[in-house]
Design an enzyme around this catalytic site. Structure first.
Site, PDB file in Angstrom:
ATOM      1  N   LYS A   1      36.862  44.506  52.900  1.00 28.40           N
ATOM      2  CA  LYS A   1      37.061  45.933  52.653  1.00 28.40           C
ATOM      3  C   LYS A   1      37.072  46.827  53.903  1.00 28.40           C
ATOM      4  CE  LYS A   1      35.969  46.200  47.815  1.00 28.40           C
ATOM      5  NZ  LYS A   1      35.444  45.004  47.180  1.00 28.40           N
TER       6      LYS A   1
ATOM      7  N   PHE B   1      30.063  40.078  42.120  1.00 28.59           N
ATOM      8  CA  PHE B   1      31.524  40.187  42.111  1.00 28.59           C
ATOM      9  C   PHE B   1      32.077  39.502  43.352  1.00 28.59           C
ATOM     10  CE2 PHE B   1      35.626  42.181  43.098  1.00 28.59           C
ATOM     11  CZ  PHE B   1      36.283  41.887  41.915  1.00 28.59           C
TER      12      PHE B   1
ATOM     13  N   ASP C   1      28.409  37.116  50.692  1.00 27.93           N
ATOM     14  CA  ASP C   1      29.652  37.836  50.443  1.00 27.93           C
ATOM     15  C   ASP C   1      29.407  39.274  50.891  1.00 27.93           C
ATOM     16  OD1 ASP C   1      31.710  39.359  49.459  1.00 27.93           O
ATOM     17  OD2 ASP C   1      31.778  38.395  47.494  1.00 27.93           O
TER      18      ASP C   1
HETATM   19  C1  PLP Z   1      35.907  43.861  46.480  1.00 27.67           C
HETATM   20  C2  PLP Z   1      35.076  42.638  46.582  1.00 27.67           C
HETATM   21  C3  PLP Z   1      35.656  41.345  46.577  1.00 27.67           C
HETATM   22  C4  PLP Z   1      37.134  41.133  46.386  1.00 27.67           C
HETATM   23  O1  PLP Z   1      37.874  41.647  47.442  1.00 27.67           O
HETATM   24  P1  PLP Z   1      39.464  41.824  47.271  1.00 27.67           P
HETATM   25  O2  PLP Z   1      39.916  42.270  48.626  1.00 27.67           O
HETATM   26  O3  PLP Z   1      39.681  42.817  46.202  1.00 27.67           O
HETATM   27  O4  PLP Z   1      40.006  40.499  46.911  1.00 27.67           O
HETATM   28  C5  PLP Z   1      34.819  40.270  46.743  1.00 27.67           C
HETATM   29  N1  PLP Z   1      33.491  40.424  46.895  1.00 27.67           N
HETATM   30  C6  PLP Z   1      32.908  41.618  46.900  1.00 27.67           C
HETATM   31  C7  PLP Z   1      31.436  41.731  47.107  1.00 27.67           C
HETATM   32  C8  PLP Z   1      33.676  42.783  46.738  1.00 27.67           C
HETATM   33  O5  PLP Z   1      33.091  43.977  46.724  1.00 27.67           O
END
Ligand code: PLP
Length: 402
Positions: A252, A136, A223
């Site tokens: 986050k 994701f 990420d």
């Molecule tokens: C939540 C998340 C995103 C997206 O972050 P947003 O602040 O919602 O745009 C991207 N990568 C990972 C691994 C995430 O958990």
């Protein structure tokens, strides 16, 4: 549960979130309260955001103090909290440069821009980024294309070029090797896939990716939007694996609830020059002052160490439940990003019953529950949650014979 707010949402808000029927109005530590005054233990933590817990005085103080000084300027000017935060992140990581965005998806977009420029200048115009199944990376057009979940993409074509039409299987080094071509400029993975169901990478996989990227002049992007800032029991997820990427994205947990994201990169990947990237709000004094306070507190209190200890305790307790409940098929994760998997799709029913018991939880899949609470969670709170989870699971199983 009827509430005028739930009613209003159904009429006015775009129906994109399948919400739990509870209206939250207040929080303190790992607990939140709804509009009727009922308390809940919060194992969702704003989706791994509220690292210091709710209403942390550290955040409240930083926020109010900075708000009274300077909320926003623009990146046309220098501001102090932005540069103090940049320095603190660089001092405490394997990276040399940072750029602040407002969210995870923006940080990832910026990282992919960086990788494309790198490919353009250092790898004969290569532009494709290899990503994995069940990953994701966010909801912009490019990042949903990168994301390994077909359902997120189906109505949004034409999707941008520069990603694999079929992301490769996770934890499969050979698949990355086979997918690499002259067009490839980078590989992007999460050290532990969060939204994908709490799937930890293996050490061999990440080390293999590191070696492969080095051999082929590809950038390795982690990420760490969900895994960064103590979540896995180390300050950064890559430290758990002892494999450093060229580029790391954060969001986050970085602001403890204030929107902020970041791209960090090594000198090798530091290829942006004037005009290459920007953001109106990104790195503004308010967001960076709060993130600075969050980072200082995280380091001062060794929250990663605490997350490791309490996370291990949580996994121990969940494995205890598993011992006499064979339908629990797995307990996995690191630190305070933990998943419990069942042999059937009982997660939604469990969420509903946990809500009644006063526990907020998340289900990234029909058969998986995910813990991503504030990092200040205590062992007593773990006992409370696991006790309630045991009760709920036993109730579900009492009425559905195996
Ligand atoms: C939540 C998340 C995103 C997206 O972050 P947003 O602040 O919602 O745009 C991207 N990568 C990972 C691994 C995430 O958990």
């Amino acid at each position: 549960m009827s509430s005028k707010w739930i009613e209003l949402e159904s009429q006015r808000y775009m129906s994109v979130a399948k919400r739990t029927p509870v209206v939250l109005v207040r929080g303190e530590g790992c607990r939140v309260w709804d509009e009727n005054g009922k308390a809940y233990l919060d194992m969702v933590g704003g989706w791994a955001v509220n690292t210091l817990g709710h209403s942390s005085p550290v955040i409240v103080d930083a926020l109010t103090e900075q708000a009274s000084q300077l909320i926003h300027t623009s990146n046309q000017f220098y501001t102090v909290p932005q540069l103090e935060l940049a320095d603190l992140l660089i001092q405490n990581s394997a990276f040399d440069r940072v750029f602040f965005s407002n969210s995870g998806v923006e940080a990832n977009e910026g990282a992919v821009k960086l990788a494309r420029k790198y490919g353009q200048h250092k790898r004969n115009g290569a532009y494709e980024v290899i990503t994995t199944d069940h990953s994701f990376h966010g909801r912009s057009l490019a990042m949903l294309t990168a994301t390994g979940k077909p359902a997120y993409k189906q109505d949004y074509g034409p999707l941008p070029d520069g990603f694999l039409a079929d992301p490769v299987p996770f934890n499969d080094l050979d698949a990355v090797k086979k997918a690499t071509t002259d067009k490839t400029c980078a590989v992007m993975v999460e050290p532990v896939q969060g939204e994908g169901g709490v799937n930890p990478a293996t050490k061999e996989y990440l080390q293999g990716l590191r070696d492969w990227c080095d051999q082929n002049n590809l950038l390795l992007i982690f990420d760490e939007v969900q895994t960064g800032v103590g979540r896995l029991g180390t300050l950064w997820g890559y430290e758990l694996y002892n494999v450093a990427p060229d580029v790391m994205t954060l969001a986050k947990g970085l602001g403890g609830g204030v929107p902020i994201g970041a791209i960090l990169c090594t000198e090798k990947a530091n290829i942006f020059t004037y005009g290459d990237h920007g953001s109106t709000f990104g790195g503004n004094p308010l967001a960076t002052a709060v993130a600075l306070a969050v980072m200082r507190e995280t380091l001062k209190e060794d929250l990663p160490g605490h997350a490791k200890k309490v996370g291990n305790y949580l996994q121990e307790k969940l494995n205890g439940l598993r011992a006499d409940r064979p339908y629990i098929t797995d307990v996995r994760g690191h630190g305070l990003l933990v998943g419990i998997e069942f042999d059937s799709d009982i997660a939604a029913e469990a969420l509903g019953k946990l809500l009644e018991e006063g526990v907020l939880m998340n289900a990234p899949a029909g058969n998986v529950l995910r813990f991503m609470p504030p990092l200040v969670l205590t062992e007593e709170e773990v006992d409370e949650v696991v006790g309630k989870l045991a009760k709920v699971l036993d109730e579900i199983k009492a009425k559905t014979p195996a």
